[in-house]
Scaffold this motif. Sequence first.
Motif, PDB file in Angstrom:
ATOM      1  N   UNK A  96      -2.603  20.458 -12.958  1.00 22.47           N
ATOM      2  CA  UNK A  96      -1.310  20.054 -13.087  1.00 22.47           C
ATOM      3  C   UNK A  96      -0.543  19.153 -12.091  1.00 22.47           C
ATOM      4  N   UNK A  97      -1.144  19.505 -10.807  1.00 19.49           N
ATOM      5  CA  UNK A  97      -0.425  18.942  -9.523  1.00 19.49           C
ATOM      6  C   UNK A  97      -1.187  17.848  -9.063  1.00 19.49           C
ATOM      7  N   UNK A  98      -0.248  17.115  -8.127  1.00 15.77           N
ATOM      8  CA  UNK A  98      -0.876  15.738  -7.476  1.00 15.77           C
ATOM      9  C   UNK A  98      -1.219  16.379  -6.085  1.00 15.77           C
ATOM     10  N   UNK A  99      -2.562  16.481  -5.821  1.00 18.73           N
ATOM     11  CA  UNK A  99      -2.912  17.231  -4.536  1.00 18.73           C
ATOM     12  C   UNK A  99      -3.431  16.083  -3.547  1.00 18.73           C
ATOM     13  N   UNK A 100      -3.531  14.626  -4.183  1.00 20.24           N
ATOM     14  CA  UNK A 100      -4.094  13.711  -3.291  1.00 20.24           C
ATOM     15  C   UNK A 100      -3.862  12.363  -3.872  1.00 20.24           C
ATOM     16  N   UNK A 101      -4.107  11.352  -3.416  1.00 18.34           N
ATOM     17  CA  UNK A 101      -4.142   9.774  -3.856  1.00 18.34           C
ATOM     18  C   UNK A 101      -5.172   9.267  -3.443  1.00 18.34           C
ATOM     19  N   UNK A 102      -5.915   8.494  -4.523  1.00 20.45           N
ATOM     20  CA  UNK A 102      -6.785   7.394  -4.157  1.00 20.45           C
ATOM     21  C   UNK A 102      -6.503   6.046  -3.934  1.00 20.45           C
ATOM     22  N   UNK A 103      -6.624   5.398  -2.941  1.00 23.50           N
ATOM     23  CA  UNK A 103      -5.835   4.297  -2.662  1.00 23.50           C
ATOM     24  C   UNK A 103      -7.263   3.126  -2.251  1.00 23.50           C
ATOM     25  N   UNK A 104      -7.072   1.997  -3.021  1.00 24.59           N
ATOM     26  CA  UNK A 104      -8.149   0.903  -2.831  1.00 24.59           C
ATOM     27  C   UNK A 104      -7.504  -0.332  -2.282  1.00 24.59           C
ATOM     28  N   UNK A 137      -3.540   2.170  -6.239  1.00 24.26           N
ATOM     29  CA  UNK A 137      -3.313   3.793  -5.945  1.00 24.26           C
ATOM     30  C   UNK A 137      -3.542   4.535  -7.144  1.00 24.26           C
ATOM     31  N   UNK A 138      -4.406   5.743  -7.244  1.00 30.20           N
ATOM     32  CA  UNK A 138      -4.461   6.428  -8.334  1.00 30.20           C
ATOM     33  C   UNK A 138      -4.098   7.954  -8.034  1.00 30.20           C
ATOM     34  N   UNK A 139      -3.421   8.968  -8.695  1.00 29.88           N
ATOM     35  CA  UNK A 139      -3.310  10.384  -8.146  1.00 29.88           C
ATOM     36  C   UNK A 139      -4.574  11.142  -8.483  1.00 29.88           C
ATOM     37  N   UNK A 140      -4.890  12.258  -7.575  1.00 31.34           N
ATOM     38  CA  UNK A 140      -5.747  12.994  -7.990  1.00 31.34           C
ATOM     39  C   UNK A 140      -5.138  14.029  -8.436  1.00 31.34           C
ATOM     40  N   UNK A 141      -5.174  14.718  -9.632  1.00 33.05           N
ATOM     41  CA  UNK A 141      -4.530  15.864 -10.265  1.00 33.05           C
ATOM     42  C   UNK A 141      -5.574  17.150 -10.122  1.00 33.05           C
ATOM     43  N   UNK A 142      -4.829  18.233  -9.822  1.00 34.46           N
ATOM     44  CA  UNK A 142      -5.545  19.605 -10.073  1.00 34.46           C
ATOM     45  C   UNK A 142      -4.811  20.756 -10.321  1.00 34.46           C
ATOM     46  N   UNK A 168       0.844  -1.315   0.093  1.00 29.80           N
ATOM     47  CA  UNK A 168      -0.046  -0.115   0.129  1.00 29.80           C
ATOM     48  C   UNK A 168       0.778   1.116  -0.033  1.00 29.80           C
ATOM     49  N   UNK A 169       1.975   1.227   0.841  1.00 37.68           N
ATOM     50  CA  UNK A 169       2.877   2.481   0.892  1.00 37.68           C
ATOM     51  C   UNK A 169       3.515   2.540  -0.416  1.00 37.68           C
ATOM     52  N   UNK A 170       3.952   1.645  -0.984  1.00 35.49           N
ATOM     53  CA  UNK A 170       4.407   1.546  -2.471  1.00 35.49           C
ATOM     54  C   UNK A 170       3.525   2.275  -3.391  1.00 35.49           C
ATOM     55  N   UNK A 171       2.516   1.754  -3.328  1.00 43.22           N
ATOM     56  CA  UNK A 171       1.421   2.399  -4.346  1.00 43.22           C
ATOM     57  C   UNK A 171       1.297   3.851  -4.161  1.00 43.22           C
ATOM     58  N   UNK A 172       1.049   4.071  -3.018  1.00 42.41           N
ATOM     59  CA  UNK A 172       0.833   5.599  -2.659  1.00 42.41           C
ATOM     60  C   UNK A 172       1.922   6.487  -3.002  1.00 42.41           C
ATOM     61  N   UNK A 173       3.213   5.935  -2.995  1.00 42.53           N
ATOM     62  CA  UNK A 173       4.281   6.764  -3.215  1.00 42.53           C
ATOM     63  C   UNK A 173       4.333   7.210  -4.752  1.00 42.53           C
ATOM     64  N   UNK A 174       4.055   5.906  -5.401  1.00 38.81           N
ATOM     65  CA  UNK A 174       4.022   5.823  -7.071  1.00 38.81           C
ATOM     66  C   UNK A 174       2.933   6.978  -7.591  1.00 38.81           C
ATOM     67  N   UNK A 175       1.744   6.814  -6.812  1.00 35.04           N
ATOM     68  CA  UNK A 175       0.743   7.756  -7.263  1.00 35.04           C
ATOM     69  C   UNK A 175       1.074   9.222  -6.963  1.00 35.04           C
ATOM     70  N   UNK A 176       1.818   9.473  -5.785  1.00 37.64           N
ATOM     71  CA  UNK A 176       2.264  11.091  -5.593  1.00 37.64           C
ATOM     72  C   UNK A 176       3.380  11.439  -6.876  1.00 37.64           C
ATOM     73  N   UNK A 177       3.595  10.565  -7.595  1.00 34.93           N
ATOM     74  CA  UNK A 177       4.693  11.109  -8.516  1.00 34.93           C
ATOM     75  C   UNK A 177       3.926  11.462  -9.706  1.00 34.93           C
ATOM     76  N   UNK A 178       2.567  11.015  -9.823  1.00 32.09           N
ATOM     77  CA  UNK A 178       1.759  11.362 -11.012  1.00 32.09           C
ATOM     78  C   UNK A 178       1.513  10.067 -11.875  1.00 32.09           C
TER      79      UNK A 178
END
Length: 468
Positions: A146-154, A139-144, A108-118
């Motif tokens: 052009x910036x990653x503001x949050x991450x969706x984790x399932x 995990x999938x990034x939430x982009x606003x 879960x942490x690895x997927x979260x960190x990858x999503x933070x990179x877009x």
Amino acid sequence: MRARLLPLLIVLMAGVLLALGFPLAASLAAAEQQRVVVDRLDDAARFAALAQFVNETGPGTDERRATLGGELASYHDVYGIRTGIFYRDNRSMAAAPEGWVVPYEGEGRRAFNEALLGRRSHDPSQVWPWQRGARLTIASPVVRDGDVVAVVVTDSPTGPLRLRILRGWLLIFVGESAAMLVAVGAAVRLTGWVLRPVRVLDSVTHDIATGRMNSRVAETSGPPELRRLARSFNEMADNVEEALEQQRAFVADASHQLRNPLAALLLRIELLALELPEGNEEIASVRTEGKRLARVLDDLLDLALAEHASAELRLTDVGALTAERLASWRPVADDKGVTLTGECGAATAWADPVALSSALDAVIDNALKFTPAGETVTVGVTPGRTEVSVVVADHGPGLTEEELGRVGDRFWRAGRHQNVKGSGLGLSITRVLLTAGGGGIAFAPNEPHGLKVTVTVPRHPPTDTGTA
């Protein structure tokens, strides 16, 4: 041979099926997991699109956050999948169930960190049916702007996925088992097709070795190489049979043609003896040698006829036939002072009565010849599962190990028995007569001294394998 060839083919086919089955099973598991991953990515992308409109502050933020939380809660209630949207500093925007936080380590942490990179998280490690506690984290990034503001984790349970993989593997196993059964059946048919001519060739070779020279191998089955071998074998057997037939014809013709001149010679010897003084040793010696030559010619003719004639097998009471021959030879035994006894119970077998009678006469005659007065010759009939044995045991001088290996050869006589009358062909004729009907004759010592001769005849009619 089939017992050695068939397991080898089965092992090879099993190896091929396993070599195909394992990659297929792994591919099925990967395909099932990929389908789940794609579904989770689509769901995460939908939640990320909703999360773009939720600001940390501003009008309508609480309402939008509540709507987003309701979506996540409904998703969790229906599918049992834990879902959360987390800011870059790990704070929760919304989560279901409430209080669920992003994992601090592991997948879960690895997927979260990858999503933070877009980037969307890489495919998780493969889940296998035996991993009961395994979970699937996407995990999938939430982009606003052009910036990653949050991450969706399932975080999904893998029970349904593992069950589908197991069902797929079961179908593969059933398919491979069916293929293995088909392969084994094909291997059985194939080995039978390949080895049937070999078995027939082996059987026919045995028949020819035991005297049934008319046996032949069918040339219509098996691989081309074995059919060529069958043709070559039949040609060889034809040539051997022709050579033997010529030899038999020569012996028979020579014996027959010599009998007339020999009979005339013996007659002239008898006439000459009338002109000489009675008791002349030379004329007596000539007369004895002439009679001995006549016996040899008679035995040669009998041997040639025995080798040429085919056995007329019928169901015969061997016990009754043996008792009859004993009764015929008992006066001869009494004359020599030898006791001739027998136990001849009822025992039926397939034999040529005339040939068997001749064989028993030769064996009993041989036993009486070499048994001294005061001794016993015993004859016993023993029924077995596949054959009936007639054992003639005497208490004569017997034979050495070397002599036992040669007894029954044509014209062979033990050196210490040369003074006993006979041509050395009696037991050879006996062997030929018995072999023609599927029987046999064997010799062994009779302890403490003497010879034991065993005559065997089959209890079942022999089958003709020459045309199989």
